[in-house]
Scaffold this active site. Structure first.
Site, mmCIF file in Angstrom:
data_model
loop_
_atom_site.group_PDB
_atom_site.id
_atom_site.type_symbol
_atom_site.label_atom_id
_atom_site.label_comp_id
_atom_site.label_asym_id
_atom_site.label_seq_id
_atom_site.Cartn_x
_atom_site.Cartn_y
_atom_site.Cartn_z
ATOM 1 N N GLU A 179 0.050 -1.175 5.609
ATOM 2 C CA GLU A 179 0.906 -0.736 6.458
ATOM 3 C C GLU A 179 0.832 0.707 6.939
ATOM 4 O O GLU A 179 1.008 1.125 7.943
ATOM 5 C CB GLU A 179 2.341 -1.088 5.915
ATOM 6 C CG GLU A 179 3.680 -0.787 7.031
ATOM 7 C CD GLU A 179 4.017 0.420 6.895
ATOM 8 O OE1 GLU A 179 4.950 1.073 7.708
ATOM 9 O OE2 GLU A 179 3.770 1.504 6.022
ATOM 10 N N ASP A 192 0.720 -1.386 0.026
ATOM 11 C CA ASP A 192 -0.013 -0.277 0.066
ATOM 12 C C ASP A 192 0.828 1.193 0.048
ATOM 13 O O ASP A 192 2.103 1.158 0.225
ATOM 14 C CB ASP A 192 -0.747 -0.090 1.059
ATOM 15 C CG ASP A 192 -0.085 -0.030 2.587
ATOM 16 O OD1 ASP A 192 0.664 -0.825 2.937
ATOM 17 O OD2 ASP A 192 -0.590 1.101 3.464
#
Length: 437
Positions: free
Chosen positions: A200, A106
């Site tokens: 994350e 991400d």
């Protein structure tokens, strides 16, 4: 399995890499991987209840699994939560420690992350770097790291989105490491577990990680800036959510009846320290309280704040400060209710790394063997490694060429990514040697 910290650099893997430094790395392919990955939008969505929080993470993960399988890694797969797992078996006869390499799929929601148009600058000649139309500029004065990157290949944005080097630089490095190992079976190594996590950036990177499945002795996240940096300490972190509950009514009827939650939130923010304990006024080992998101209206407002400090007990002091501030605001605005909720996020990895000091020692030894200056660092943030370490897998963080992260001024350095790849290869050989002692 016991390990020795005192190692000479005589392994077959290391010696082959060091005869002609970095000669086995296909730099153009590393660049192509990175450019392919950043073009897939994977912005994490902090308001989503899905896992992963955005569909682009599933898309990128599927691509990575396909590429890993094409390399001949049979065990590559994507689980229901978007995590990508791949095990490269040992190619030596002696038992070796399993080393985990991790990066996250991400990108930060703090800047636009879709329709990324990367720009490649070959042999950077110095000076400021205009992006796109020139309205956005990476200035040397604000990014002094550029002074050390003359002649390097840089990848920038077009000034409208972030690049996604955080952490697709790490993803690309790990993928190219896997390809290099599979193409060069003469390079001896123990078992390697690859793990690409999701979300994350919103604190959920390890939520669905099963360490028994990883079955590793040590881990390394590749999620940092520059070159030769070993993050051995991070912030400890909590998230504070403050709710201001007021009473809404039509303004024409408001006298003596309306309780404006927006005004209460404004007073609350004004009461927080401005000259210290904020990101804008701190550096080094100073912690901070960072209000970063507010939404709502007259009837109710929600304010989110990051609590950060290297000393975990100071998070309690920060939470108590918010509680006292809430009480003052309630006294200031009759009728308003202010609720403070604290959510644990991650803890300083330094304590957990004491269980396996070799994790940092060997990373440092690998840089020294390559002739690369290195430093042990305390990072003013956190990584998946913070949580993996807390979960029981010592996982320091390694640099991989990211710069100006979470910004439309973000860029990556291909030369630093290349060094990160070579460092990972040398590090694997050191762990192989340590396992034999």
């Amino acid at each position: 399995m016991r390990f020795s910290c005192s190692l000479s650099i005589r392994g077959r893997f290391v010696s082959q890499l060091m005869v002609s430094p970095l000669e086995r790395i296909q730099v153009h392919r590393l660049l192509d991987r990175f450019l392919q990955y950043v073009r897939i939008g994977t912005t994490a969505d902090p308001h989503s209840h899905r896992s992963p929080s955005s569909p682009g993470q599933m898309e990128l993960g599927k691509l990575l699994v396909d590429q890993l399988k094409q390399m001949g890694i049979e065990h590559a797969h994507q689980d229901a939560h978007g995590l990508v797992w791949a095990l490269i078996p040992s190619n030596v006869s002696t038992p070796c420690a399993t080393v985990l390499f991790n990066a996250h799929l991400d990108t930060s929601p703090e800047a636009p992350g879709h329709e990324v148009h990367p720009k490649v600058i070959h042999a950077y000649s110095g000076g400021d770097i205009p992006l796109g139309t020139g309205e956005s500029v990476i200035r040397v004065e604000q990014c002094p790291a550029l002074k050390n990157l003359l002649g390097s290949t840089l990848i920038t944005t077009d000034g409208t989105t972030l690049l996604g080097a955080d952490d697709k630089a790490g993803v690309a490095v790990i993928m190219e490491l896997a390809a290099m190992l599979m193409e060069n079976p003469d390079l001896a190594h123990g078992p390697i577990q690859i793990l690409f996590t999701c979300d994350e950036e919103i604190g959920l990177g390890t939520k669905h990680v099963d360490l028994k499945k990883a079955n590793a002795v040590v881990g390394y996240t590749l999620d940092g800036g520059g070159v030769g940096i070993i993050d051995q300490e991070t912030f400890s972190a909590d998230l504070a959510t403050v709710r201001f509950i007021g009473e809404n009514i039509h303004p024409s009827l408001a006298k003596g009846r309306m309780v404006n939650a927006l005004r209460a939130a404004g007073h609350f923010l004004a009461e927080l320290p401005a000259s210290h304990l904020s990101p804008e006024t701190t550096d080094g080992r100073d912690g901070f309280i960072h209000p970063y998101e507010m939404k709502g209206g007259v009837g109710e407002v929600t304010l989110n704040l990051l609590l950060r400090d290297f000393e975990t007990q100071r998070l309690t002091e920060q939470a108590n400060l918010l509680g006292r501030t809430a009480s003052r605001v309630e006294a200031m605005i009759p009728g308003v209710r202010v609720d403070v909720t604290i959510q644990r996020q991650y803890r300083n990895m330094a304590e957990g790394l004491k269980r396996l000091p070799q994790a940092v020692d060997l990373a440092e030894e690998a840089f020294r063997s390559m002739g690369i200056p290195c430093e042990r660092s305390s990072v003013r943030g956190g990584t998946d490694g913070s949580l993996l370490t807390e979960m029981g897998l010592p996982t320091p963080n390694l640099s991989c060429g990211q710069h100006n992260i979470h910004s439309v001024l973000e860029f990556a350095c291909l030369d630093e990514m290349r060094i990160a790849l070579a460092h990972a290869a040398v590090l694997l050989d050191l762990w192989q040697q340590a396992s034999r002692h």
